[in-house]
Design a protein around this motif. Structure first.
Motif, mmCIF file in Angstrom:
data_model
loop_
_atom_site.group_PDB
_atom_site.id
_atom_site.type_symbol
_atom_site.label_atom_id
_atom_site.label_comp_id
_atom_site.label_asym_id
_atom_site.label_seq_id
_atom_site.Cartn_x
_atom_site.Cartn_y
_atom_site.Cartn_z
ATOM 1 N N GLU A 163 0.832 -1.207 0.000
ATOM 2 C CA GLU A 163 0.000 0.000 0.000
ATOM 3 C C GLU A 163 0.865 1.255 0.000
ATOM 4 N N LEU A 164 1.981 1.218 0.727
ATOM 5 C CA LEU A 164 2.915 2.349 0.699
ATOM 6 C C LEU A 164 3.534 2.502 -0.682
ATOM 7 N N ILE A 165 3.917 1.389 -1.294
ATOM 8 C CA ILE A 165 4.518 1.429 -2.629
ATOM 9 C C ILE A 165 3.531 1.977 -3.651
ATOM 10 N N GLU A 166 2.247 1.641 -3.486
ATOM 11 C CA GLU A 166 1.231 2.151 -4.412
ATOM 12 C C GLU A 166 1.102 3.666 -4.309
ATOM 13 N N VAL A 167 1.219 4.206 -3.094
ATOM 14 C CA VAL A 167 1.203 5.660 -2.920
ATOM 15 C C VAL A 167 2.366 6.291 -3.686
ATOM 16 N N ILE A 168 3.553 5.713 -3.521
ATOM 17 C CA ILE A 168 4.743 6.237 -4.199
ATOM 18 C C ILE A 168 4.600 6.102 -5.702
ATOM 19 N N ARG A 169 4.032 4.981 -6.165
ATOM 20 C CA ARG A 169 3.853 4.776 -7.610
ATOM 21 C C ARG A 169 2.938 5.847 -8.199
ATOM 22 N N GLU A 170 1.821 6.113 -7.515
ATOM 23 C CA GLU A 170 0.876 7.103 -8.026
ATOM 24 C C GLU A 170 1.522 8.485 -8.129
ATOM 25 N N LEU A 171 2.257 8.883 -7.085
ATOM 26 C CA LEU A 171 2.920 10.188 -7.104
ATOM 27 C C LEU A 171 4.000 10.241 -8.181
ATOM 28 N N SER A 172 4.801 9.178 -8.281
ATOM 29 C CA SER A 172 5.884 9.129 -9.271
ATOM 30 C C SER A 172 5.330 9.166 -10.680
ATOM 31 N N ASP A 173 4.303 8.371 -10.923
ATOM 32 C CA ASP A 173 3.708 8.309 -12.257
ATOM 33 C C ASP A 173 3.116 9.652 -12.652
ATOM 34 N N SER A 174 2.483 10.316 -11.686
ATOM 35 C CA SER A 174 1.908 11.631 -11.961
ATOM 36 C C SER A 174 2.995 12.649 -12.280
ATOM 37 N N PHE A 175 4.079 12.631 -11.508
ATOM 38 C CA PHE A 175 5.181 13.568 -11.746
ATOM 39 C C PHE A 175 5.777 13.346 -13.133
ATOM 40 N N ILE A 176 6.052 12.091 -13.474
ATOM 41 C CA ILE A 176 6.692 11.776 -14.757
ATOM 42 C C ILE A 176 5.770 12.125 -15.920
ATOM 43 N N SER A 177 4.468 11.864 -15.770
ATOM 44 C CA SER A 177 3.515 12.195 -16.832
ATOM 45 C C SER A 177 3.480 13.686 -17.109
ATOM 46 N N ASN A 178 3.599 14.481 -16.040
ATOM 47 C CA ASN A 178 3.551 15.934 -16.184
ATOM 48 C C ASN A 178 4.906 16.557 -16.491
ATOM 49 N N HIS A 179 6.001 15.825 -16.188
ATOM 50 C CA HIS A 179 7.349 16.365 -16.392
ATOM 51 C C HIS A 179 8.262 15.317 -17.045
ATOM 52 N N PRO A 180 7.968 14.896 -18.268
ATOM 53 C CA PRO A 180 8.764 13.834 -18.912
ATOM 54 C C PRO A 180 10.203 14.238 -19.210
ATOM 55 N N ASN A 181 10.493 15.547 -19.171
ATOM 56 C CA ASN A 181 11.845 16.030 -19.464
ATOM 57 C C ASN A 181 12.642 16.356 -18.206
ATOM 58 N N ASN A 182 12.101 16.032 -17.032
ATOM 59 C CA ASN A 182 12.779 16.376 -15.787
ATOM 60 C C ASN A 182 13.582 15.193 -15.277
ATOM 61 N N TYR A 183 14.858 15.435 -14.973
ATOM 62 C CA TYR A 183 15.764 14.373 -14.529
ATOM 63 C C TYR A 183 15.281 13.712 -13.246
ATOM 64 N N TYR A 184 14.536 14.444 -12.414
ATOM 65 C CA TYR A 184 14.063 13.871 -11.155
ATOM 66 C C TYR A 184 13.160 12.662 -11.404
ATOM 67 N N GLY A 185 12.473 12.652 -12.531
ATOM 68 C CA GLY A 185 11.650 11.502 -12.882
ATOM 69 C C GLY A 185 12.480 10.240 -13.046
ATOM 70 N N LEU A 186 13.656 10.382 -13.664
ATOM 71 C CA LEU A 186 14.570 9.240 -13.783
ATOM 72 C C LEU A 186 14.991 8.737 -12.414
ATOM 73 N N TYR A 187 15.280 9.681 -11.523
ATOM 74 C CA TYR A 187 15.693 9.317 -10.169
ATOM 75 C C TYR A 187 14.589 8.522 -9.469
ATOM 76 N N LEU A 188 13.341 8.947 -9.630
ATOM 77 C CA LEU A 188 12.221 8.230 -9.020
ATOM 78 C C LEU A 188 12.128 6.803 -9.558
ATOM 79 N N ILE A 189 12.313 6.644 -10.856
ATOM 80 C CA ILE A 189 12.242 5.313 -11.455
ATOM 81 C C ILE A 189 13.390 4.438 -10.964
ATOM 82 N N SER A 190 14.583 5.021 -10.868
ATOM 83 C CA SER A 190 15.752 4.246 -10.451
ATOM 84 C C SER A 190 15.606 3.728 -9.027
#
Length: 372
Positions: A163-190
Motif C-alpha cells: 500500500e505504501l509502494i502504491e502511494v509512491i507509484r501514483e505520485l511518481s507516475d503523476s510527476f513523470i507524466s507531467n514532467h517527462p523532461n525532468n531528470y528527477y523523474g529518472l531518479y524516481l524510477i531508479s
C-alpha cells in the motif's frame, strides 16, 4: 544464448558511458562549525562513487569542484564517533548538484540530535541556492508524506508495504507524466522497487513516459539495461548458475544448494542499511535453517579485513562470497545489482520466488513458505 544477451547488454552500457562528456559542478558554501574542520564528501559520476574531503577555511567557508556528467546527490558526512548502535558515517547534509552550475550552500550546526539509542543525524539543517532538483525533491517528499498520511487516515495507521509502494507509484507516475523532461523523474524510477512482477511492469511503464533525451543519459541507459535484465531474471524464471570464492578462497556454486530455499543476499560492510538489516537475516536463518532454508551472502566489499570483520561482528554464520571488486563484483554485474542491500529468494528447484525482501516482507514470505 542468455550469456550472449547479457554480454551485449553490458557492452551497450559501456559504450553509452564512454559517449558522454564531463562537466564541472562547483559547490561554494559555509558550514557553521569550527574553522578548518574537515568533512567527507561522496557522490556519483557515471555509476562510480567518488569519495573525497573538504576543509573549511578560517571563516568556515569551502569551495569544492565535482566533475559530473549529469545531476547527482552530494553527501557531506562526518565520522561516527558518537553512537555505537549506528553503522557507518553520519551523513549530515545531502543535496542535489548539477553540471555547469554553481551551488550556493549554507549548512547549520545542530545536525546531531538525541535518539532512543544515542545521537543520530538529521540532514535538513541547510539552505541551498541554484539547485532546481533539490527544490523539486523537497516538494515531492512533502507531497509523499501528505499522501501517506491521507492513506493512513483512510486504511488505518499500519499500512502494508504494498500500500505504501502504491502511494509512491501514483505520485511518481503523476510527476513523470507531467514532467517527462525532468531528470528527477529518472531518479524516481531508479529508486522504484522491483520485488514483484507488478512493480517491474509499473517501473517499465513509467520509464516509457520519459523523454528520449533523458533515456539516453547514463542513468537512463542504466535503467533501460536493468529493465532488459529484469525480464530475463524476473519472478518465475530460473536463476542462472552463480559462482564465486568464499572467505578461504574456495569456489562455491549456487547449484550446490539445490533442494533448499536460498536467499542470495547482496551486501557490504560499508553499507549502513545492509548492516541494519543483518539482524533480521540472522533471526530468519536461526528460525528456518533446520527447515531447508539457506543464505548465500555476496559482498560488494573491496577490503577483505573489513569484510571479515563485519561477518564476525554481525554474526553471519552462513556462506559468504566475494571477489572484492565492489560494484564490479562478477555476480553483481551478472544480475545487474546497482545498489545494496538487494536479494533474490529462490525455491528448491532454482526458480526465483521474490526479490528485494527486507524486514517484515522477508519474515512474511518465509512464514508463508514454512507455514509458521
Amino acid at each position: 544464448m542468455r550469456f550472449l544477451i547479457l554480454i551485449s547488454i553490458f557492452f551497450s552500457i559501456l559504450c553509452s558511458a564512454k559517449g558522454q562528456s564531463n562537466n564541472k559542478s562547483v559547490i561554494k558554501g559555509v558550514i557553521d562549525t569550527i574553522p578548518h574542520a574537515i568533512y567527507f564528501v561522496k557522490y556519483k559520476n557515471q555509476g562510480n562513487t567518488i569519495s573525497d574531503t573538504v576543509a573549511l577555511d578560517d571563516k568556515s567557508n569551502f569551495k569544492y569542484t565535482a566533475i559530473i556528467s549529469e545531476p547527482t546527490i552530494f553527501n557531506i558526512s562526518i565520522k561516527n564517533i558518537y553512537n555505537k548502535n549506528y553503522i557507518g558515517d553520519f551523513v549530515i547534509y545531502s543535496f542535489w548538484i548539477e553540471p555547469e552550475k554553481t551551488i550556493e550552500f549554507n549548512g547549520y550546526k545542530g545536525w546531531l540530535i538525541n535518539g532512543a539509542k544515542g545521537l543520530i543525524p538529521i540532514s535538513n539543517k541547510f539552505d541551498i541556492k541554484n539547485s532546481s532538483l533539490d527544490s523539486i525533491g523537497r516538494l515531492f517528499n512533502k507531497n509523499k508524506l501528505t499522501a501517506i498520511k491521507a492513506k493512513k487516515e483512510q486504511l488505518g495507521p499500519n499500512l502494508a508495504n504494498n500500500e505504501l509502494i502504491e502511494v509512491i507509484r501514483e505520485l511518481s507516475d503523476s510527476f513523470i507524466s507531467n514532467h517527462p523532461n525532468n531528470y528527477y523523474g529518472l531518479y524516481l524510477i531508479s529508486n522504484f522497487p522491483d520485488n514483484t512482477n507488478k512493480q517491474l511492469n509499473d517501473r517499465n511503464n513509467m520509464f516509457k513516459k520519459i523523454s528520449n533525451d533523458l533515456q539516453k543519459t547514463y542513468l537512463g541507459e542504466s535503467i533501460l539495461q536493468k529493465i532488459k535484465i529484469s525480464k530475463i531474471f524476473e519472478i518465475g524464471e530460473m536463476m542462472p548458475e552463480l559462482e564465486q570464492t568464499d572467505t578461504i578462497s574456495k569456489v562455491v556454486k549456487l547449484s550446490q544448494f539445490r533442494g533448499k530455499y536460498v536467499l542470495v543476499d547482496f551486501w557490504a560492510s560499508w553499507c549502513a542499511p545492509c548492516r541494519r538489516e543483518n539482524p533480521n537475516l540472522v533471526k530468519a536463518y536461526q528460525k528456518y535453517r533446520g527447515k531447508g532454508f539457506e543464505i548465500i551472502g555476496i559482498s560488494l566489499d573491496e577490503n577483505k579485513e573489513e569484510w571479515l570483520k563485519a561477518i564476525r561482528n554481525d554474526g553471519l554464520t552462513w556462506t559468504q562470497l566475494s571477489d572484492l571488486k565492489s560494484f564490479k563484483n562478477s555476480v553483481a554485474q551478472q544480475l545487474s545489482i546497482q545498489a545494496v542491500p538487494d536479494n533474490f529468494l529462490i525455491d528448491p528447484n532454482g526458480v526465483i520466488l521474490a526479490k528485494g525482501l527486507r524486514g517484515d516482507d522477508l519474515s512474511k514470505e518465509l512464514e508463508r513458505i514454512f507455514k509458521y
